[in-house]
Write an enzyme that holds these catalytic residues in place. Sequence first.
Site, PDB file in Angstrom:
ATOM      1  N   ASN A 152     -20.232 -10.559 -27.060  1.00 57.52           N
ATOM      2  CA  ASN A 152     -20.322 -11.850 -26.361  1.00 57.52           C
ATOM      3  C   ASN A 152     -21.736 -12.423 -26.313  1.00 57.52           C
ATOM      4  O   ASN A 152     -21.908 -13.633 -26.206  1.00 57.52           O
ATOM      5  CB  ASN A 152     -19.686 -11.766 -24.964  1.00 57.52           C
ATOM      6  CG  ASN A 152     -20.420 -10.864 -24.018  1.00 57.52           C
ATOM      7  OD1 ASN A 152     -21.119  -9.941 -24.453  1.00 57.52           O
ATOM      8  ND2 ASN A 152     -20.278 -11.103 -22.740  1.00 57.52           N
ATOM      9  N   CYS A 284     -20.110 -11.567 -18.942  1.00 56.81           N
ATOM     10  CA  CYS A 284     -19.980 -10.582 -17.858  1.00 56.81           C
ATOM     11  C   CYS A 284     -20.252 -11.255 -16.519  1.00 56.81           C
ATOM     12  O   CYS A 284     -19.756 -10.821 -15.488  1.00 56.81           O
ATOM     13  CB  CYS A 284     -20.933  -9.423 -18.083  1.00 56.81           C
ATOM     14  SG  CYS A 284     -22.620  -9.952 -18.378  1.00 56.81           S
TER      15      CYS A 284
END
Length: 501
Positions: A152, A284
């Site tokens: 990511n 996150c």
Amino acid sequence: MTTTYRNLIGADWKAAASGATFTSVSPANHEEVIGEFPSSGPADVEAAVDAARAAFPAWSAMPAPKRGEILFRVARILAERKEELSRLMTREMGKVLPEARGDVQEAIDVAYYMAGEGRRLFGTTVPSEMPDKFAMAIRRPIGVAGIITPWNFPVAIPAWKLFPALICGNTAVIKPASDTPACVVRFVELLREGGIPDGVVNVVIGSGTEVGNAIVDHPDVKLISFTGHTDTGIEISSRAAKTLKRVSLELGGKNPIVVWEDADLDLALDSVVWSAFGTSGQRCTAASRLIVHRAIHDDFVHRLRQRVATLVLGDGLDEQTDVGPVINAGAVERIASYAAIGRQEADLVIGGEAATDGALAKGSFFQPTIFTEVKPDARIAQEEIFGPVTSVIPVDDWDETVRIVNSVKYGLSTSLFTRDINLAFRSIRDFDSGLGYVNHGTIGAEAHLPFGGTKATGNGHREVGQAALDFFSEWKSVYIDYSGKLQRAQIDTTFVDEERT
Ligand code: NAP
């Protein structure tokens, strides 16, 4: 023409020892092939660790300010190549181009910061309890670092790990996520252009079980720095215990934005849209819970719905696109299954389906999704969905808010929108998280402060800032006695006292 990528072992770019390969496609358009990559295994890890071990004596002996000069050159090269690397990132993992530029900028910032650490790497000097004795603690390199990264933040996270590892004098073997190996290969090519010597950074591409396990098990890998799912982190930590490795884990999040009744609602809305739907919710630190004061709930949800309805989904390279694809078809399925759970548990405000209109059908897209009247213990309010889905939880008072903020197993990032200075400070005291924001969304960490979380978000270590140096260096306490006689610490204290009188 498909680009063929290879592992970096010492000075050489090599195919997997087995010759096996896999192909990766763009999440925005599955017909666009990113490249063919080695499907490596333990033999490739063995070769990479050998190369890293061979490079360690010279790299660790190089004065840290000189290592810093190399990182400084790396930072400049990354800045020059920012656009090229950002475009590759958008093609490979989908985030919209301005966000990809931000990802590369994080790497540049950390490179400059860690270059400066080459002239600090502060230790400690303290007065000794004995006369004529000098006491200090210095930082020492550890050895070969095993670095396992997610998809990511495919450039920023490798940079967060590699640059502190390198400035402390360690060498490294990095395993990128199988969804983003091209970004890491290009990033490491630029590191070498900046002067990182052969063998100091090695790249092995392949699956978590084949390559990841081999790195974690290898007796000559002395430390593991991992970012990814909490379950993977627990597995890595258990395996690494067998060889007594030092392990740093940066894991999941279920981050709340609290919008209080006195908040600047326009500001809160801007921040919520950015924090919940940026990177298609695959951060996150994504705001996946919105804890909203009941007094403003209806107005807030109405305005949020209107804003989200205008978001444009599409290829991240297109300037009109607000929200890019999610990482792959499996992610669409996982997010859809949570949307189905959400329909049972709460009220759907908008979204809730895969997005398949027109060109979107060629890729992996999911509609930005909001649920409201979500119970704090609902699965969609407790589990990390890692997609463009957020849950509104209405609240009536502050104590209840604190309980709900802290009711999840994670503790990465928390945020409060209020004009009340007392509540602002209470949130910093009472919200259990590694990052705390006031009048700012849950994302936006800077390179010179520690990054990481509490509870199941990690195991207590922090990335970036000076805190990262504590993971990547070993303390050595040094005592130099220039009294010319035996002085027994803790035993000759009477003698010291007598001498004073
Ligand atoms: P993941 O599935 O855990 O994978 C992360 C990395 O670990 C990948 O390189 C993966 O390889 C590898 N891996 C998988 N299984 C392994 C094993 N058994 N042993 C060793 N390595 C293994 O996570 P992800 O889907 O890439 O990333 C999303 C997760 O990362 C989310 O939970 C997110 O919250 C978390 N994250 C946390 C932070 C933070 O700082 N706290 C930052 C970003 C992301 P393959 O790709 O080959 O499977």
